[in-house]
Design an enzyme around this catalytic site. Structure first.
Site, PDB file in Angstrom:
ATOM      1  N   GLU A 213     -57.683 108.861  29.937  1.00  0.00           N
ATOM      2  CA  GLU A 213     -57.286 107.455  29.832  1.00  0.00           C
ATOM      3  C   GLU A 213     -58.514 106.551  29.770  1.00  0.00           C
ATOM      4  O   GLU A 213     -58.560 105.594  28.991  1.00  0.00           O
ATOM      5  CB  GLU A 213     -56.403 107.077  31.019  1.00  0.00           C
ATOM      6  CG  GLU A 213     -55.028 107.724  30.976  1.00  0.00           C
ATOM      7  CD  GLU A 213     -54.225 107.545  32.248  1.00  0.00           C
ATOM      8  OE1 GLU A 213     -53.007 107.763  32.203  1.00  0.00           O
ATOM      9  OE2 GLU A 213     -54.816 107.202  33.296  1.00  0.00           O
TER      10      GLU A 213
ATOM     11  N   LYS B  18     -55.843 103.725  38.450  1.00  0.00           N
ATOM     12  CA  LYS B  18     -55.051 104.616  37.610  1.00  0.00           C
ATOM     13  C   LYS B  18     -55.331 106.065  38.017  1.00  0.00           C
ATOM     14  O   LYS B  18     -56.305 106.340  38.675  1.00  0.00           O
ATOM     15  CB  LYS B  18     -55.394 104.411  36.129  1.00  0.00           C
ATOM     16  CG  LYS B  18     -54.989 103.022  35.611  1.00  0.00           C
ATOM     17  CD  LYS B  18     -55.425 102.770  34.187  1.00  0.00           C
ATOM     18  CE  LYS B  18     -55.050 103.862  33.231  1.00  0.00           C
ATOM     19  NZ  LYS B  18     -53.596 104.180  33.236  1.00  0.00           N
ATOM     20  N   GLY B  19     -54.458 106.948  37.586  1.00  0.00           N
ATOM     21  CA  GLY B  19     -54.676 108.361  37.867  1.00  0.00           C
ATOM     22  C   GLY B  19     -53.612 109.010  38.712  1.00  0.00           C
ATOM     23  O   GLY B  19     -53.734 110.178  39.075  1.00  0.00           O
TER      24      GLY B  19
END
Length: 214
Positions: A101, A92-93
């Protein structure tokens, strides 16, 4: 993949119970979830948002946004991913919100990850791995990431909501995501790495015509 994202996002509404405070992630798939959440906003107590962008979207729909320090532990967190392997480990990111998150995911009992089918991969690493870095530590962290076998590239013209920089690490095949997550997180100057493996997804919703839940 627009329709696939929408299908996955709308299916996530099934996991919401009356009176919940819902953790809300960031990104294009989550935008569809926020739209769907607006239809049932009278059923929930509020949300905790992982980014300035999601907060704006939630407030535009009249959905209350709380601080995590006020809400306490959450029952449910809904967010997307840039990659997801068969064990529900994630990268993610891509949107730059990885640190917030990760905090919300850690604070949540259940993490529901909503993806389109293109995000499901056998091994993580085709998508460059984001690492949020304190500016002072950029060169140091970049050197360590190179030693770990990656090619770190500064995300030009981007600053996170926390005022930090992101290195996107290319060229990795991540066969042991838990080990790599721990190794990168220990490097001074790293805020967090966009590997969600130690605390990965609990449930994945894949946006097929009939959404697949696994």
């Amino acid at each position: 993949m627009t329709e696939a994202k929408r299908r996955a996002a709308e299916k996530a509404i099934d996991f919401i119970e009356d009176g919940m405070i819902v953790g809300v992630g960031t990104g294009s798939t989550v935008a569809y979830f926020i739209d769907a959440l607006a239809d049932i906003k009278h059923r929930i107590a509020g949300t905790v948002s992982s980014s300035v962008d999601s907060t704006k979207k939630l407030k535009a729909h009249g959905i209350p946004v709380l601080e995590l320090n006020e809400s306490g532990p959450l029952q449910l967190y809904v967010d997307g991913a840039d990659e997801c392997d068969p064990k529900k480990n994630l990268i993610k990111g891509g949107g730059g919100a990885l640190t917030r998150e990760k905090i919300i995911a850690e604070a949540s009992d259940t993490y529901v990850c909503i993806i389109d089918p293109s995000k499901r991969v056998p091994v993580l690493g085709t998508f460059p791995l984001p690492v949020e870095v304190i500016p002072m530590g950029l060169a140091l962290v970049g050197g360590v990431l190179t030693q770990l076998g990656g090619n770190p590239v500064l995300r030009e013209g981007f600053v996170t909501d926390n005022g930090n920089l992101i290195l996107d690490v290319h060229g990795l095949q991540i066969t042991d995501p838990v080990m790599l997550e721990q190794a990168i997180n220990q490097v001074p100057g790293v805020v967090t790495v966009g590997l969600f493996a130690r605390r990965g997804a609990d449930i994945v919703i894949e946006g097929h015509e009939n959404p697949e839940v696994w």
